[in-house]
Design a protein around this motif. Structure first.
Motif, short mmCIF file in Angstrom:
data_model
loop_
_atom_site.label_atom_id
_atom_site.label_comp_id
_atom_site.label_asym_id
_atom_site.label_seq_id
_atom_site.Cartn_x
_atom_site.Cartn_y
_atom_site.Cartn_z
N ARG A 89 0.83 -1.20 0.00
CA ARG A 89 0.00 0.00 0.00
C ARG A 89 0.87 1.25 0.00
O ARG A 89 0.58 2.22 -0.71
CB ARG A 89 -0.94 -0.01 1.21
CG ARG A 89 -1.92 1.16 1.21
CD ARG A 89 -2.89 1.10 2.37
NE ARG A 89 -2.24 1.32 3.66
CZ ARG A 89 -2.90 1.41 4.82
NH1 ARG A 89 -4.23 1.27 4.84
NH2 ARG A 89 -2.26 1.60 5.95
N GLY A 90 1.96 1.23 0.78
CA GLY A 90 2.87 2.37 0.79
C GLY A 90 3.44 2.65 -0.60
O GLY A 90 3.58 3.81 -1.00
N PHE A 91 3.78 1.58 -1.33
CA PHE A 91 4.29 1.71 -2.69
C PHE A 91 3.30 2.47 -3.58
O PHE A 91 3.68 3.37 -4.34
CB PHE A 91 4.56 0.32 -3.25
CG PHE A 91 4.93 0.27 -4.70
CD1 PHE A 91 6.22 0.55 -5.12
CD2 PHE A 91 3.99 -0.08 -5.65
CE1 PHE A 91 6.56 0.50 -6.46
CE2 PHE A 91 4.31 -0.14 -7.00
CZ PHE A 91 5.60 0.15 -7.41
N VAL A 92 2.01 2.13 -3.45
CA VAL A 92 1.00 2.79 -4.29
C VAL A 92 0.76 4.22 -3.80
O VAL A 92 0.62 5.15 -4.61
CB VAL A 92 -0.31 1.98 -4.32
CG1 VAL A 92 -1.33 2.66 -5.24
CG2 VAL A 92 -0.04 0.56 -4.82
N TYR A 93 0.72 4.41 -2.48
CA TYR A 93 0.60 5.78 -1.96
C TYR A 93 1.74 6.66 -2.49
O TYR A 93 1.53 7.82 -2.87
CB TYR A 93 0.67 5.77 -0.44
CG TYR A 93 -0.60 5.38 0.30
CD1 TYR A 93 -1.85 5.52 -0.28
CD2 TYR A 93 -0.53 4.89 1.61
CE1 TYR A 93 -3.01 5.16 0.41
CE2 TYR A 93 -1.67 4.54 2.31
CZ TYR A 93 -2.90 4.68 1.71
OH TYR A 93 -4.04 4.33 2.41
#
Length: 207
Positions: A89-93
């Motif tokens: 999720r951090g990667f997409v954020y």
């Protein structure tokens, strides 16, 4: 009761088959087939955290970032102890420019698993964006200790070395990355900058 029980077993077997199909498709690098299997599986099991994680990653790779976030937020909600879901999720954020949220996810993922290569690499990039060069270098070093063949991390570390005016270290990283991907313009430009910093102007011009 016996009939109902046998039907339930059959339904569970079908669900497992869809999940196995998705896993097999991921292993053979066929994201469209994996996505189709996961869509079918999640219609029956919308609360399956691992399936949400897989589908979110596939959607992110396809550039469907908003839909990826929907899946990954649900995966984190369903399995808050799953550091892999948080790093994804951090990667997409990070790709969406939601940098504070990305940093929070990477920090949490690394508290859960200090050897999370994706979180280390992405947090290193984020530190670099914030001009936190020592922190960026520490994360990229750690990511490369886990996987020396992470060439994007190696090229990114080269950029940090450049900013720190460590031209020999930068050159070593860029040359390793170029051996893996000889025609990457950003890496060639980085190597040229390292040569220039070392005073090797003819080699800089060649790049």
């Amino acid at each position: 009761c016996a009939l109902a029980g046998s039907i339930l077993v059959a339904i569970k077997a079908i669900e497992r088959d869809h999940l196995k199909d998705a896993e097999a498709a991921l292993q053979r690098r066929d994201p469209m087939a994996a996505l189709k299997s996961l869509d079918t599986f999640l219609k029956e099991k919308p609360d399956h955290a691992q399936a949400r994680l897989w589908r979110g990653r596939i959607r992110a790779d396809m550039g469907a970032l908003d839909r990826a976030i929907e899946d990954l937020e649900e995966a984190v909600k369903l399995a808050p102890e799953n550091g892999e879901a948080r790093s994804a999720r951090g990667f997409v954020y990070q790709k969406k420019g939601r940098l504070d949220e990305a940093m929070a996810d990477f920090n949490m993922a690394l508290r859960m698993n200090p050897d999370d290569e994706l979180a280390l690499y992405c947090r290193g990039l984020l530190h670099g964006q914030r001009n936190e060069l020592a922190a960026a270098l520490a994360d990229l070093n750690a990511a490369l200790q886990l996987n020396p063949e992470n060439y994007p991390a190696r090229a990114s570390r080269g950029q940090i070395h450049l900013l720190r005016r460590q031209f020999d270290d930068a050159l070593a990283d860029f040359e390793a990355a170029i051996r893996n991907e000889p025609n990457n313009p950003a890496t060639l430009s980085g190597r040229a900058a390292a040569f220039y910093g070392k005073g090797e102007y003819e080699k800089a011009i060649e790049d």
